[in-house]
Scaffold this motif. Structure first.
Motif, PDB file in Angstrom:
ATOM      1  N   ARG A  93     -81.249   3.038  54.438  1.00  0.00           N
ATOM      2  CA  ARG A  93     -81.904   4.098  53.657  1.00  0.00           C
ATOM      3  C   ARG A  93     -83.323   3.637  53.349  1.00  0.00           C
ATOM      4  N   ALA A  94     -84.101   4.564  52.795  1.00  0.00           N
ATOM      5  CA  ALA A  94     -85.461   4.205  52.423  1.00  0.00           C
ATOM      6  C   ALA A  94     -85.440   3.171  51.298  1.00  0.00           C
ATOM      7  N   VAL A  95     -86.366   2.241  51.368  1.00  0.00           N
ATOM      8  CA  VAL A  95     -86.410   1.183  50.359  1.00  0.00           C
ATOM      9  C   VAL A  95     -86.862   1.780  49.026  1.00  0.00           C
ATOM     10  N   PRO A  96     -86.044   1.636  47.973  1.00  0.00           N
ATOM     11  CA  PRO A  96     -86.449   2.160  46.664  1.00  0.00           C
ATOM     12  C   PRO A  96     -87.524   1.269  46.051  1.00  0.00           C
ATOM     13  N   PRO A  97     -88.133   1.711  44.953  1.00  0.00           N
ATOM     14  CA  PRO A  97     -89.064   0.813  44.244  1.00  0.00           C
ATOM     15  C   PRO A  97     -88.345  -0.467  43.825  1.00  0.00           C
ATOM     16  N   LEU A  98     -88.958  -1.592  44.107  1.00  0.00           N
ATOM     17  CA  LEU A  98     -88.330  -2.890  43.841  1.00  0.00           C
ATOM     18  C   LEU A  98     -88.848  -3.472  42.533  1.00  0.00           C
TER      19      LEU A  98
END
Length: 275
Positions: free
Chosen positions: A259-264
């Motif tokens: 999936r798209a990388v969420p804010p880390l």
């Protein structure tokens, strides 16, 4: 004025009202990253209601913003989506069945069978009665192997294969953790590099502007302008390379979590690591 109300949003979703002597600035909690909300003059119609609605709308937008994902959360995403770990988990399930299959060869076996038969006879004459009867036969057999060396060895081999499958699954989990942690920190580092290159580009752009002004008034030679221009162009190129590097690092991490990388979530500046 003493009759003015000011809406102030505190931590959580609490809203309370104060009645100060002078107009004060209504602010949102800093952890939400909102800019200060300046109170409107009390003389305008409905100023109190407008300030309250504006504050609540900003707070609602802040609460709906996605939260930053920690390393543990990203790892849990990868455990359910990474293809390599999914293959290792399926191989571990198949390996555990080797133990069950091997043990079946040294256990007693039983079989149950039977037949059921119904008969309906009608005589040729009307005076003959109709006969219905049922016959059945059941049999049960049990076998207990006294000594089957091959089956015993197969059972021991199955136990070892099951243990090997569990060890391989643990290694796959550690490999997944290393890959996710590496991708996680590489994305964070790439963002830090981008922020640094952006700051350098801004600084070099200001130096270029100053060099041009100094050259226009005759206080600096043209070589200073050329050097400042070169540094500015280099900073722009480095910033573009840093943005491309972020996309590359994110794509590597996206393969593990599917999936798209969420804010880390970034690291705590006050955190210390004990080696």
């Amino acid at each position: 004025q003493a009759g003015e109300y000011t809406a102030r949003v505190l931590s959580g979703c609490c809203v309370h009202f104060a009645r100060p002597r002078r107009a004060r600035q209504a602010t949102l909690i800093s952890s939400y990253g909102l800019t200060p909300l300046i109170a409107q003059p009390a003389g305008l119609p409905g100023a109190n209601v407008i300030r309250l609605l504006l504050a609540l709308s900003l707070l609602s937008a802040a609460l709906q913003a996605p939260l930053a994902a920690t390393l543990g959360e990203v790892y849990e995403m990868a455990r359910g989506s990474d293809p390599q770990f999914a293959a290792a988990r399926a191989a571990a399930l198949a390996g555990r069945e080797k133990s069950v299959q091997g043990r079946a060869g040294i256990l007693p076996s039983a079989s149950l069978g039977g037949t059921l038969r119904r008969t309906h006879e009608v005589g040729g004459l009307a005076s003959e009665p109709v006969r219905d009867y049922t016959t059945h036969n059941w049999n049960l057999s049990a076998t207990l192997p006294v000594l089957r060396r091959a089956n015993v060895e197969a059972w021991r081999q199955g136990e070892l294969q099951a243990q090997l499958a569990d060890q391989q699954l643990r290694l796959a989990g550690q490999d997944l953790l290393l890959r996710v942690a590496k991708g996680y920190f590489e994305v964070l580092q790439a963002h830090e590099v981008l922020a640094s290159t952006g700051a350098q580009r801004t600084a070099f752009a200001q130096q270029l502007t100053q060099a041009r002004r100094a050259f226009e008034v005759g206080m600096a030679p043209v070589t200073d302008v050329n050097e400042a221009q070169a540094r500015s162009d280099l900073a722009v190129a480095q910033e573009i390379a840093a943005r491309n590097d972020i996309e590359l690092k994110r794509s590597v991490l996206e393969k593990s979590i599917a999936r798209a990388v969420p804010p880390l979530a970034g690291l705590d500046e006050q955190a210390t690591a004990a080696l």
